[in-house]
Design a protein around this motif. Sequence first.
Motif, PDB file in Angstrom:
ATOM      1  N   ASN B  63     -22.341  41.200 -10.351  1.00  0.00           N
ATOM      2  CA  ASN B  63     -22.403  41.568 -11.763  1.00  0.00           C
ATOM      3  C   ASN B  63     -21.003  41.639 -12.342  1.00  0.00           C
ATOM      4  OD1 ASN B  63     -25.081  41.712 -11.841  1.00  0.00           O
ATOM      5  ND2 ASN B  63     -25.232  43.938 -11.720  1.00  0.00           N
ATOM      6  N   TYR B 109     -33.456  30.879 -20.156  1.00  0.00           N
ATOM      7  CA  TYR B 109     -32.928  32.224 -19.985  1.00  0.00           C
ATOM      8  C   TYR B 109     -33.891  33.069 -19.180  1.00  0.00           C
ATOM      9  CZ  TYR B 109     -29.473  30.919 -23.417  1.00  0.00           C
ATOM     10  OH  TYR B 109     -28.459  30.286 -24.064  1.00  0.00           O
ATOM     11  N   ASP B 111     -35.331  35.806 -19.843  1.00  0.00           N
ATOM     12  CA  ASP B 111     -36.515  36.313 -20.549  1.00  0.00           C
ATOM     13  C   ASP B 111     -37.462  35.186 -20.949  1.00  0.00           C
ATOM     14  OD1 ASP B 111     -35.316  35.074 -22.631  1.00  0.00           O
ATOM     15  OD2 ASP B 111     -35.093  36.839 -23.886  1.00  0.00           O
ATOM     16  N   ALA B 113     -38.164  33.258 -23.177  1.00  0.00           N
ATOM     17  CA  ALA B 113     -38.382  32.914 -24.584  1.00  0.00           C
ATOM     18  C   ALA B 113     -39.707  32.199 -24.811  1.00  0.00           C
ATOM     19  CB  ALA B 113     -37.224  32.071 -25.113  1.00  0.00           C
ATOM     20  N   GLY B 169     -46.100  35.271 -13.273  1.00  0.00           N
ATOM     21  CA  GLY B 169     -44.666  35.137 -13.492  1.00  0.00           C
ATOM     22  C   GLY B 169     -44.134  33.758 -13.141  1.00  0.00           C
ATOM     23  N   ARG B 172     -45.242  31.237 -15.698  1.00  0.00           N
ATOM     24  CA  ARG B 172     -44.467  31.362 -16.930  1.00  0.00           C
ATOM     25  C   ARG B 172     -43.115  30.666 -16.776  1.00  0.00           C
ATOM     26  NH1 ARG B 172     -46.017  35.801 -20.196  1.00  0.00           N
ATOM     27  NH2 ARG B 172     -43.869  36.199 -20.724  1.00  0.00           N
ATOM     28  N   THR B 194     -35.762  33.325 -10.236  1.00  0.00           N
ATOM     29  CA  THR B 194     -36.693  33.958  -9.286  1.00  0.00           C
ATOM     30  C   THR B 194     -36.601  35.469  -9.324  1.00  0.00           C
ATOM     31  OG1 THR B 194     -35.043  33.788  -7.541  1.00  0.00           O
ATOM     32  CG2 THR B 194     -36.621  31.987  -7.710  1.00  0.00           C
ATOM     33  N   ALA B 195     -35.937  36.015 -10.353  1.00  0.00           N
ATOM     34  CA  ALA B 195     -35.620  37.449 -10.325  1.00  0.00           C
ATOM     35  C   ALA B 195     -36.858  38.332 -10.229  1.00  0.00           C
ATOM     36  CB  ALA B 195     -34.809  37.825 -11.549  1.00  0.00           C
ATOM     37  N   ALA B 196     -37.919  37.989 -10.919  1.00  0.00           N
ATOM     38  CA  ALA B 196     -39.052  38.912 -10.990  1.00  0.00           C
ATOM     39  C   ALA B 196     -40.254  38.393 -10.207  1.00  0.00           C
ATOM     40  CB  ALA B 196     -39.440  39.140 -12.444  1.00  0.00           C
ATOM     41  N   LEU B 197     -40.013  37.518  -9.239  1.00  0.00           N
ATOM     42  CA  LEU B 197     -41.142  36.842  -8.608  1.00  0.00           C
ATOM     43  C   LEU B 197     -41.347  37.267  -7.157  1.00  0.00           C
ATOM     44  CD1 LEU B 197     -40.548  33.251  -9.952  1.00  0.00           C
ATOM     45  CD2 LEU B 197     -41.892  35.082 -10.954  1.00  0.00           C
ATOM     46  N   GLY B 198     -42.587  37.170  -6.723  1.00  0.00           N
ATOM     47  CA  GLY B 198     -42.925  37.433  -5.329  1.00  0.00           C
ATOM     48  C   GLY B 198     -42.691  36.196  -4.482  1.00  0.00           C
ATOM     49  N   VAL B 199     -43.101  36.263  -3.224  1.00  0.00           N
ATOM     50  CA  VAL B 199     -42.761  35.228  -2.258  1.00  0.00           C
ATOM     51  C   VAL B 199     -43.366  33.878  -2.649  1.00  0.00           C
ATOM     52  CG1 VAL B 199     -42.919  34.540   0.139  1.00  0.00           C
ATOM     53  CG2 VAL B 199     -42.594  36.950  -0.446  1.00  0.00           C
ATOM     54  N   GLN B 201     -44.681  32.882  -5.504  1.00  0.00           N
ATOM     55  CA  GLN B 201     -44.212  32.416  -6.808  1.00  0.00           C
ATOM     56  C   GLN B 201     -42.798  31.865  -6.703  1.00  0.00           C
ATOM     57  OE1 GLN B 201     -45.892  33.279  -9.917  1.00  0.00           O
ATOM     58  NE2 GLN B 201     -47.689  33.963  -8.835  1.00  0.00           N
ATOM     59  N   HIS B 224     -28.728  35.981  -8.254  1.00  0.00           N
ATOM     60  CA  HIS B 224     -28.250  37.002  -7.338  1.00  0.00           C
ATOM     61  C   HIS B 224     -28.800  36.795  -5.951  1.00  0.00           C
ATOM     62  CE1 HIS B 224     -27.254  39.741 -10.705  1.00  0.00           C
ATOM     63  NE2 HIS B 224     -26.387  40.148  -9.833  1.00  0.00           N
ATOM     64  N   ASN B 225     -29.973  36.160  -5.939  1.00  0.00           N
ATOM     65  CA  ASN B 225     -30.719  36.126  -4.695  1.00  0.00           C
ATOM     66  C   ASN B 225     -30.226  34.988  -3.812  1.00  0.00           C
ATOM     67  OD1 ASN B 225     -32.607  35.905  -2.664  1.00  0.00           O
ATOM     68  ND2 ASN B 225     -34.227  36.739  -3.981  1.00  0.00           N
TER      69      ASN B 225
END
Lengths: 444, 269
Positions: B63, B109, B111, B113, B169, B172, B194-199, B201, B224-225
Amino acid sequence: MAQVEDEVGRTALDEEAEPSAAAEIAAPPEILAESLGQYLRAWGRRVAGGESGALPVVLALVIIAVAFEIWTQGLFLSPQNLVNLFIQSMFFMTLGMAEIFVLLLGEIDLSAGYVLAVAAGIAGLLVQKPGPDWPWWLAIITALVCSGVTGAIWGLLVSRLHLPSFVVTLAGLLIMWGVMLVILGNAGVVSISSRILVNQHVLYQIVNGNIPPAAGWVVLAVLSLLFAGLTISRDFGRRRKGLVAPPSGLTVLKIAFFVAAGIAVVAVCNVNRGSSLVVLAGVPWVVPIVLVVLLLWVVLLQRTRFGRYVYAIGGNPDAARRAGIRLATVRTWAFALAGVTAGFSGILYLSWQGGTSTNVNGGQYVLYGVAAAVIGGTSLFGGRGKIAQAVLGGLVIGAIYNGLYLQGVQVQWQLIATGLVLVGAVLVDTLSRRGTLSGSATRI
Amino acid sequence: MTSPVPGQESSAPGAAPAASVSPGAQTLLQLRGVDKHFGAVQALYHVDLDLPAAQVTALCGDNGAGKSVLTRCIAGIHQPDRGEILWKGHPVHIRGPRDAAELGIEVVYQDLALADNLDIVQNMFLGRERVHRGLLNEDSMERAAADTLRNLKVTTVRSIRQPVASLSGGQRQAVAVAKAVMWNSKLVLLDEPTAALGVVQTRMVLDLVRTLRDHGLGVMVISHNLNDVLQVADRIAVLHLGRKVAEGPATDFDLQSVVEYMTTGSSHR
């Protein structure tokens, strides 16, 4: 910070363990079904899951009708009263349509009631003789243009200066109230009920004149053929291009419903509601006129870029901005169109009452308009709703207004009853949505 | 180079065989000595970066390392204070997202959009609707959207007429990527895809990234991942406190060394 974001992300994911099940509920049944049976089952699942669509409104309408029919001992559903009900509802429907334009953006227009009053005043004054004695159509156009400009001004204040629409249009309510008092002057009354002056009489006949019964049937036949033709050709076109089309059973059902509703309306209106000496029968002119306006607005909102952008802005303004949509322009136009539609209901009011006066209760009417939109199923938070929903909502408001009036219930109880129905509509809507889209997909 | 959109005259669909990545692949975008500061805060120091076609470049950094600022400079939201941006070897000034889009640069991005109340087709064409005689040409848009999704091997959505609110997710994310690449774009920047996703996804989105590369697009993934990054990246660049501290083929890196670059700015391995 990253840690927190990640945590939130994972939790959201855990809640949507079964994404396909959620999709099954949220997707409109007609796009997934291949036969009428499948459609009905998908629809049943949706209703059970809380996405009930128009069903609660239709049920409410049936309950209201039955209750009033019993209470008024058969007066409510008499042909004569039903025609009155249609006319009153047309007024509330157009007000609801006006509100839907701005509600879709997540905004509100509180001035519509007095914009209506001013439009009625302008149109009424312009056909006075002695006075301007303008042709009736010019009077109507002038009133509509004034209403549209008024709405555009609110729209500019909201979209360019980023003022909250609630405050802008609240100020607008007061301003237009004042304007109405100014233009109606000391007399405070304008009448258009002259039978000799053509321009007044045409305005008067919009609501109070009837299509000859035989012509009513012809119009219905033409409309039915048009509707059936358009629906079927669209389905065929989609199938030919290899796209999914609604099951043909559903299309037949839709057309049958349209025709049946049309026959019911024309049949009721064609019953003689005068006496055996003076025959009074036929569909009031206002019914097809409002239908045309409805059709125009449906095409505008569902089939043009402007309409698509209105929905996009209501759903996600940021996404709309990044897609290159000019938000301020679209918003301003939506307010202007809301103004025009409110002005149109002013013309209906003028015609219905045979004139207008300083007693027009614009503050109450605008709330009826919002109520018609919300009862029909339009969201107060933007992005959800259809202009046609104002039809059902307007019928509900009209039915309550008419039924209580018929029963001689005093105005204070009419207000309370309408308020309760509005709260009930929002409650049903919110509760059913909360039931369906739990977790990550929760939207108001 | 092919676009995943069939029927666009400017490209020849299916011409590029999968994964034909050569070391000398065309460099789409080059940053040369880019500086950017906000008031007293220096966000980027003299950053050089190459983004080649048909390769996935991962941009890593902790960050505050300057990943977002760098992305926004490429997207035209920020203008660099110094240094230059070259597009296919020619200096360009990207003054806004529209300039970027004209060059063929699209950003997805974090989010995404997307408008939840609109369906997949409507979202993919938002702002660029096809119109026939003043009315939306829904059928044509629906077919084009379906073709694009099929080309990207996005097959899990039940109907492209379902509202985006009803998608998972990963779906989307796929719609947002498809929306970005529909327009004959050549370089796609993915911000934390992939920030908000499970394996499952995540795997789907990484497959999607590979598909983009196989279609010849340049891809930059900001993430980050590191596990995800190392799975798909052909090249890796690491930012540390606004400076680029490493850049090279992914084979030169392992998890440990990337972490060291990200946290200390250097690696001893």
